[in-house]
Design a protein around this motif. Structure first.
Motif, PDB file in Angstrom:
ATOM      1  N   ALA A   1     -38.482  16.642  26.712  1.00 45.60           N
ATOM      2  CA  ALA A   1     -38.793  17.190  28.257  1.00 45.60           C
ATOM      3  C   ALA A   1     -39.961  16.315  28.811  1.00 45.60           C
ATOM      4  O   ALA A   1     -40.379  16.676  29.799  1.00 45.60           O
ATOM      5  N   ILE A   2     -40.654  15.282  27.686  1.00 49.80           N
ATOM      6  CA  ILE A   2     -41.640  14.599  28.467  1.00 49.80           C
ATOM      7  C   ILE A   2     -41.315  13.786  29.471  1.00 49.80           C
ATOM      8  O   ILE A   2     -40.221  12.857  29.047  1.00 49.80           O
ATOM      9  N   PRO A   3     -41.737  13.561  30.511  1.00 48.28           N
ATOM     10  CA  PRO A   3     -41.184  12.545  31.631  1.00 48.28           C
ATOM     11  C   PRO A   3     -41.138  11.287  31.065  1.00 48.28           C
ATOM     12  O   PRO A   3     -42.033  10.692  30.569  1.00 48.28           O
ATOM     13  N   GLY A   4     -40.161  10.607  31.265  1.00 50.10           N
ATOM     14  CA  GLY A   4     -39.928   9.134  30.886  1.00 50.10           C
ATOM     15  C   GLY A   4     -39.320   8.857  29.706  1.00 50.10           C
ATOM     16  O   GLY A   4     -38.944   7.834  29.454  1.00 50.10           O
ATOM     17  N   VAL A   5     -39.394   9.979  28.936  1.00 47.86           N
ATOM     18  CA  VAL A   5     -39.098   9.876  27.568  1.00 47.86           C
ATOM     19  C   VAL A   5     -37.597   9.550  27.361  1.00 47.86           C
ATOM     20  O   VAL A   5     -36.918   8.851  26.695  1.00 47.86           O
ATOM     21  N   PRO A   6     -36.733  10.579  27.949  1.00 45.65           N
ATOM     22  CA  PRO A   6     -35.216  10.485  27.687  1.00 45.65           C
ATOM     23  C   PRO A   6     -34.713   8.984  28.249  1.00 45.65           C
ATOM     24  O   PRO A   6     -33.931   8.626  27.554  1.00 45.65           O
ATOM     25  N   SER A   7     -35.224   8.519  29.090  1.00 45.96           N
ATOM     26  CA  SER A   7     -34.810   7.384  29.625  1.00 45.96           C
ATOM     27  C   SER A   7     -34.904   6.070  28.696  1.00 45.96           C
ATOM     28  O   SER A   7     -34.119   5.252  28.329  1.00 45.96           O
ATOM     29  N   LEU A   8     -36.181   6.213  28.034  1.00 44.49           N
ATOM     30  CA  LEU A   8     -36.733   5.277  27.033  1.00 44.49           C
ATOM     31  C   LEU A   8     -35.619   5.407  25.892  1.00 44.49           C
ATOM     32  O   LEU A   8     -35.294   4.312  25.194  1.00 44.49           O
ATOM     33  N   LEU A   9     -35.641   6.468  25.504  1.00 42.29           N
ATOM     34  CA  LEU A   9     -34.872   6.915  24.097  1.00 42.29           C
ATOM     35  C   LEU A   9     -33.493   6.426  24.156  1.00 42.29           C
ATOM     36  O   LEU A   9     -32.823   5.793  23.400  1.00 42.29           O
ATOM     37  N   SER A  10     -32.872   6.733  25.442  1.00 40.08           N
ATOM     38  CA  SER A  10     -31.278   6.170  25.689  1.00 40.08           C
ATOM     39  C   SER A  10     -31.345   4.804  25.651  1.00 40.08           C
ATOM     40  O   SER A  10     -30.322   4.302  25.109  1.00 40.08           O
ATOM     41  N   ALA A  11     -32.337   4.201  26.280  1.00 40.27           N
ATOM     42  CA  ALA A  11     -32.373   2.622  26.137  1.00 40.27           C
ATOM     43  C   ALA A  11     -32.252   2.078  24.626  1.00 40.27           C
ATOM     44  O   ALA A  11     -31.613   1.247  24.444  1.00 40.27           O
ATOM     45  N   LEU A  12     -33.216   2.747  24.096  1.00 34.21           N
ATOM     46  CA  LEU A  12     -33.483   2.263  22.671  1.00 34.21           C
ATOM     47  C   LEU A  12     -32.340   2.370  21.916  1.00 34.21           C
ATOM     48  O   LEU A  12     -31.681   1.536  20.990  1.00 34.21           O
ATOM     49  N   VAL A  13     -31.517   3.566  21.986  1.00 42.55           N
ATOM     50  CA  VAL A  13     -30.417   3.804  21.130  1.00 42.55           C
ATOM     51  C   VAL A  13     -28.887   3.360  21.547  1.00 42.55           C
ATOM     52  O   VAL A  13     -28.502   2.530  20.650  1.00 42.55           O
ATOM     53  N   GLY A  14     -29.386   2.855  22.775  1.00 40.00           N
ATOM     54  CA  GLY A  14     -28.057   2.015  23.354  1.00 40.00           C
ATOM     55  C   GLY A  14     -28.219   0.722  22.626  1.00 40.00           C
ATOM     56  O   GLY A  14     -27.118   0.001  22.623  1.00 40.00           O
ATOM     57  N   LEU A  15     -29.378   0.014  22.953  1.00 35.89           N
ATOM     58  CA  LEU A  15     -29.426  -1.444  22.466  1.00 35.89           C
ATOM     59  C   LEU A  15     -29.345  -1.460  20.876  1.00 35.89           C
ATOM     60  O   LEU A  15     -28.573  -2.441  20.550  1.00 35.89           O
TER      61      LEU A  15
ATOM     62  N   LEU B   1     -20.646   3.914  16.863  1.00 33.58           N
ATOM     63  CA  LEU B   1     -21.629   3.221  17.380  1.00 33.58           C
ATOM     64  C   LEU B   1     -21.232   2.850  18.904  1.00 33.58           C
ATOM     65  O   LEU B   1     -21.918   2.608  19.724  1.00 33.58           O
ATOM     66  N   ALA B   2     -19.834   2.728  18.992  1.00 32.95           N
ATOM     67  CA  ALA B   2     -19.479   2.514  20.477  1.00 32.95           C
ATOM     68  C   ALA B   2     -19.676   3.527  21.294  1.00 32.95           C
ATOM     69  O   ALA B   2     -19.989   3.402  22.558  1.00 32.95           O
ATOM     70  N   ILE B   3     -19.596   5.067  20.900  1.00 26.34           N
ATOM     71  CA  ILE B   3     -19.726   6.094  21.671  1.00 26.34           C
ATOM     72  C   ILE B   3     -21.394   5.829  21.791  1.00 26.34           C
ATOM     73  O   ILE B   3     -22.119   6.528  23.090  1.00 26.34           O
ATOM     74  N   CYS B   4     -22.207   5.783  20.759  1.00 23.37           N
ATOM     75  CA  CYS B   4     -23.531   5.909  21.182  1.00 23.37           C
ATOM     76  C   CYS B   4     -24.034   4.857  22.080  1.00 23.37           C
ATOM     77  O   CYS B   4     -24.806   5.059  22.875  1.00 23.37           O
ATOM     78  N   ALA B   5     -23.435   3.672  22.183  1.00 23.10           N
ATOM     79  CA  ALA B   5     -23.828   2.666  22.833  1.00 23.10           C
ATOM     80  C   ALA B   5     -23.438   3.032  24.329  1.00 23.10           C
ATOM     81  O   ALA B   5     -24.283   2.851  25.408  1.00 23.10           O
ATOM     82  N   THR B   6     -22.173   3.393  24.634  1.00 25.54           N
ATOM     83  CA  THR B   6     -21.726   3.761  25.923  1.00 25.54           C
ATOM     84  C   THR B   6     -22.394   4.928  26.470  1.00 25.54           C
ATOM     85  O   THR B   6     -22.817   4.904  27.570  1.00 25.54           O
ATOM     86  N   VAL B   7     -22.509   5.987  25.831  1.00 24.93           N
ATOM     87  CA  VAL B   7     -23.249   7.172  26.227  1.00 24.93           C
ATOM     88  C   VAL B   7     -24.630   7.018  26.352  1.00 24.93           C
ATOM     89  O   VAL B   7     -25.090   7.358  27.576  1.00 24.93           O
ATOM     90  N   SER B   8     -25.479   6.278  25.861  1.00 29.74           N
ATOM     91  CA  SER B   8     -26.851   5.984  26.119  1.00 29.74           C
ATOM     92  C   SER B   8     -26.976   5.368  27.391  1.00 29.74           C
ATOM     93  O   SER B   8     -27.981   5.694  28.189  1.00 29.74           O
ATOM     94  N   PHE B   9     -26.198   4.186  27.569  1.00 28.61           N
ATOM     95  CA  PHE B   9     -26.191   3.505  28.840  1.00 28.61           C
ATOM     96  C   PHE B   9     -25.917   4.219  30.135  1.00 28.61           C
ATOM     97  O   PHE B   9     -26.306   4.084  31.297  1.00 28.61           O
ATOM     98  N   PHE B  10     -24.841   5.408  29.985  1.00 32.09           N
ATOM     99  CA  PHE B  10     -24.354   5.969  30.932  1.00 32.09           C
ATOM    100  C   PHE B  10     -25.045   7.371  31.348  1.00 32.09           C
ATOM    101  O   PHE B  10     -24.611   8.052  32.207  1.00 32.09           O
ATOM    102  N   MET B  11     -26.251   7.826  30.303  1.00 37.59           N
ATOM    103  CA  MET B  11     -26.582   9.091  29.961  1.00 37.59           C
ATOM    104  C   MET B  11     -27.305   9.480  31.719  1.00 37.59           C
ATOM    105  O   MET B  11     -26.911  10.655  31.876  1.00 37.59           O
ATOM    106  N   PRO B  12     -27.764   8.710  32.440  1.00 37.50           N
ATOM    107  CA  PRO B  12     -28.266   9.179  33.810  1.00 37.50           C
ATOM    108  C   PRO B  12     -27.253   9.590  34.617  1.00 37.50           C
ATOM    109  O   PRO B  12     -27.360  10.299  35.767  1.00 37.50           O
ATOM    110  N   LEU B  13     -25.927   9.053  34.477  1.00 40.77           N
ATOM    111  CA  LEU B  13     -24.875   9.146  35.476  1.00 40.77           C
ATOM    112  C   LEU B  13     -24.199  10.610  34.897  1.00 40.77           C
ATOM    113  O   LEU B  13     -23.207  10.937  35.950  1.00 40.77           O
ATOM    114  N   ILE B  14     -24.277  11.021  33.765  1.00 36.37           N
ATOM    115  CA  ILE B  14     -23.720  12.404  33.462  1.00 36.37           C
ATOM    116  C   ILE B  14     -24.244  13.639  33.278  1.00 36.37           C
ATOM    117  O   ILE B  14     -23.865  14.466  33.040  1.00 36.37           O
TER     118      ILE B  14
END
Length: 211
Positions: free
Chosen positions: A69-83, A146-159
């Motif tokens: 819930a910390i602002p900016g944290v979900p976007s950072l985490l999603s990018a890390l997981v995806g990469l 791994l494919a699901i982790c990468a795909t979902v992480s990069f598209f998390m803001p859109l879902i």
């Protein structure tokens, strides 16, 4: 766009662990981070540049904790997981992260709160983990996860427009990461179950809009 210095980056083993493995991982990170700001670069240096599964696991767990819930944290985490997931898919032998992510940091007090938020869930799941169905946690069996982790992480803001979908898919990613870290294929299977639930939600949302 730098790798952490290999000499300053203690290697974190990726072998399957004892039942307190997740808690020991948190203890290690907490013990080796100092005062002031704690950056992604520092966490990566602690885990080691070849510790793919721990580096996939830690942000995945935070993503499903109250700390997300910390602002900016979900976007950072999603990018890390995806990469990290993408590099595991491609068979890289060390983790690469862009400078903009490596330099992202939380102050020490907030970082300590993040670790404390993880301890409750980790203490609950640690005793349940066993090495089993390992063909689902190692390549090539872990490629779909791994494919699901990468795909979902990069598209998390859109879902995020689908109620509960983000939480369900974040939970699936955390289960995939924990399963691969502990070589527990049962957790990976549960993760696939959550992904299936997410697909049902998306299908229902599409039908509701179309109808």
């Amino acid at each position: 766009m730098l790798h952490p210095d290999d000499k300053a980056a203690p290697m974190c083993t990726e072998s399957a662990p004892s039942h307190d493995n997740l808690m020991r991982l948190l203890d290690r990170i907490e013990a080796e981070t100092g005062d002031g700001a704690v950056s992604v670069r520092e966490v990566l240096a602690i885990l080691g540049p070849r510790a793919f599964t721990p580096m996939l696991l830690v942000p995945s767990l935070v993503l499903v904790s109250p700390a997300s819930a910390i602002p900016g944290v979900p976007s950072l985490l999603s990018a890390l997981v995806g990469l990290v997931a993408l590099q595991m898919l491609l068979g890289h032998d060390r983790i690469w992260l862009p400078r903009v992510l490596l330099d992202r940091a939380l102050d020490a007090d907030r970082f300590a709160r993040v670790l404390r938020a993880l301890r409750g869930p980790v203490a609950w799941i640690d005793p349940l983990i066993n090495e089993r169905l390992t063909w689902l946690t190692d390549k090539p069996g872990n490629i779909p996860a791994l494919a699901i982790c990468a795909t979902v992480s990069f598209f998390m803001p859109l879902i995020e427009f689908v109620p509960f979908l983000t939480s369900i898919l974040a939970g699936a990613i955390a289960l995939f990461a924990t399963g691969m870290f502990a070589r527990d294929g049962l957790l990976v299977l549960v993760g696939y179950g959550l992904v299936s639930g997410g697909v049902v939600l998306v299908t229902g949302a599409v039908q509701a809009v179309a109808g």
